[in-house]
Design a protein around this motif. Structure first.
Motif, PDB file in Angstrom:
ATOM      1  N   LEU A   1      -5.075 -51.545 -12.437  1.00 29.10           N
ATOM      2  CA  LEU A   1      -4.710 -50.154 -12.146  1.00 29.10           C
ATOM      3  C   LEU A   1      -5.642 -49.189 -12.866  1.00 29.10           C
ATOM      4  O   LEU A   1      -6.095 -48.204 -12.291  1.00 29.10           O
ATOM      5  N   SER A   2      -5.975 -49.489 -14.125  1.00 25.85           N
ATOM      6  CA  SER A   2      -6.831 -48.544 -14.848  1.00 25.85           C
ATOM      7  C   SER A   2      -8.242 -48.544 -14.253  1.00 25.85           C
ATOM      8  O   SER A   2      -8.892 -47.504 -14.185  1.00 25.85           O
ATOM      9  N   ARG A   3      -8.717 -49.697 -13.745  1.00 25.67           N
ATOM     10  CA  ARG A   3     -10.034 -49.708 -13.081  1.00 25.67           C
ATOM     11  C   ARG A   3      -9.990 -48.914 -11.780  1.00 25.67           C
ATOM     12  O   ARG A   3     -10.917 -48.178 -11.460  1.00 25.67           O
TER      13      ARG A   3
ATOM     14  N   LYS B   1       0.672 -42.402  -9.937  1.00 27.13           N
ATOM     15  CA  LYS B   1      -0.091 -41.767 -11.025  1.00 27.13           C
ATOM     16  C   LYS B   1      -0.723 -40.463 -10.580  1.00 27.13           C
ATOM     17  O   LYS B   1      -0.804 -39.513 -11.344  1.00 27.13           O
TER      18      LYS B   1
ATOM     19  N   LEU C   1      -7.934 -46.511 -11.052  1.00 25.49           N
ATOM     20  CA  LEU C   1      -7.768 -45.092 -11.388  1.00 25.49           C
ATOM     21  C   LEU C   1      -9.112 -44.479 -11.785  1.00 25.49           C
ATOM     22  O   LEU C   1      -9.447 -43.367 -11.370  1.00 25.49           O
ATOM     23  N   ALA C   2      -9.880 -45.226 -12.537  1.00 27.83           N
ATOM     24  CA  ALA C   2     -11.211 -44.730 -12.947  1.00 27.83           C
ATOM     25  C   ALA C   2     -12.083 -44.489 -11.723  1.00 27.83           C
ATOM     26  O   ALA C   2     -12.802 -43.493 -11.641  1.00 27.83           O
TER      27      ALA C   2
ATOM     28  N   PRO D   1      -1.874 -53.698 -15.272  1.00 25.96           N
ATOM     29  CA  PRO D   1      -2.366 -52.484 -15.954  1.00 25.96           C
ATOM     30  C   PRO D   1      -3.893 -52.381 -15.950  1.00 25.96           C
ATOM     31  O   PRO D   1      -4.442 -51.303 -15.779  1.00 25.96           O
ATOM     32  N   GLU D   2      -4.553 -53.537 -16.112  1.00 25.46           N
ATOM     33  CA  GLU D   2      -6.020 -53.553 -16.148  1.00 25.46           C
ATOM     34  C   GLU D   2      -6.611 -53.169 -14.783  1.00 25.46           C
ATOM     35  O   GLU D   2      -7.536 -52.356 -14.687  1.00 25.46           O
TER      36      GLU D   2
END
Ligand code: DC
Length: 220
Positions: free
Chosen positions: A210-212, A25, A214-215, A207-208
């Motif tokens: 990964l998004s945490r 990403k 990434l944040a 996905p969950e």
């Protein structure tokens, strides 16, 4: 944007999945340090060196040239020109990697190599001691974990998908033994860095998580 991201945690927590996806990403390099310890363990097995022969293991680690490259979206591990990506994932190599990684001389060689790989920044590195020892100045540190039950299930599914025969009980035994040894060894044991963010992925999908992650990586 952060330049150096360290992800640590116990076996089967999903570190490599998340670290690899995060690197993709961000357009960063992904460095799987567990693969380096596994590679030394593989070489030791091939050369008939015992997992408690510290001098021979240190010698092997000093001579091994381990590189990584991405091919078709997959991280390939190359040892002295030979692709060992599949060979190092065998359960017996994983089991041997734990005592091999407890040898201080082995760690010295591999930590030096890991710091060199991270020297230019823009890296996501995962392992056990990245935030505490290898890259203590990392811009973002995540301690990724999950319940033992969930880690056993994930590792079991992963091995089955690769056609490696095993049982849930065998995987549980393997993960528990490795976690105990990795967190109780004298040199650089697995532990959360004081400034790492604790991320429990129990019950969360990729996905969950990964998004945490990434944040956290993108936070100031
Ligand atoms: O993450 P993994 O299962 O591929 O790691 C294999 C072994 O290597 C594990 O038992 C602990 C060790 N290891 C370590 O001591 N330090 C690291 N930075 C990475 C892995």
């Amino acid at each position: 944007m952060k330049k150096v991201i360290a992800i640590d945690g116990p076996a089967g927590a999903g570190k490599s999945t998340i670290a690899k996806a995060l690197a993709e990403k961000l357009g960063y390099i992904y460095i799987d340090t567990g693969a380096m310890y596994r590679t030394v363990a593989l070489l030791a097995q091939e050369q008939g060196v015992a997992v408690d022969d510290a001098a021979a293991l240190t010698d092997i680690a000093g001579k091994a040239e381990i590189t990584m490259r991405v091919e078709g979206g997959q991280n390939r591990i190359i040892l002295n020109g030979r692709d060992v990506t599949e060979a190092i994932r065998k359960p017996e190599v994983g089991a041997a990697a734990s005592p091999v990684s407890a040898v201080p001389g082995v760690r010295e060689h591999l930590v030096a190599a890991q710091r060199k790989l991270a020297a230019h920044g823009c890296v996501v590195m995962d392992g056990r001691d990245i935030g505490t020892v290898v890259l203590p100045d990392a811009d973002c540190k995540i301690y990724l974990t999950a319940s033992l039950d969930e880690r056993v299930q994930r590792r079991y599914d992963e091995l089955c998908a690769k056609g490696i025969q095993t049982t849930r009980e065998g995987v549980r035994e393997d993960i528990s033994t490795r976690d105990y040894r990795d967190s109780h060894r004298e040199t650089s044991p697995l532990k959360q860095a004081e400034d790492a963010v604790y991320l429990d992925s129990t019950g969360l999908g990729i996905p969950e998580v990964l998004s945490r992650a990434l944040a956290l990586a993108e936070a100031e």
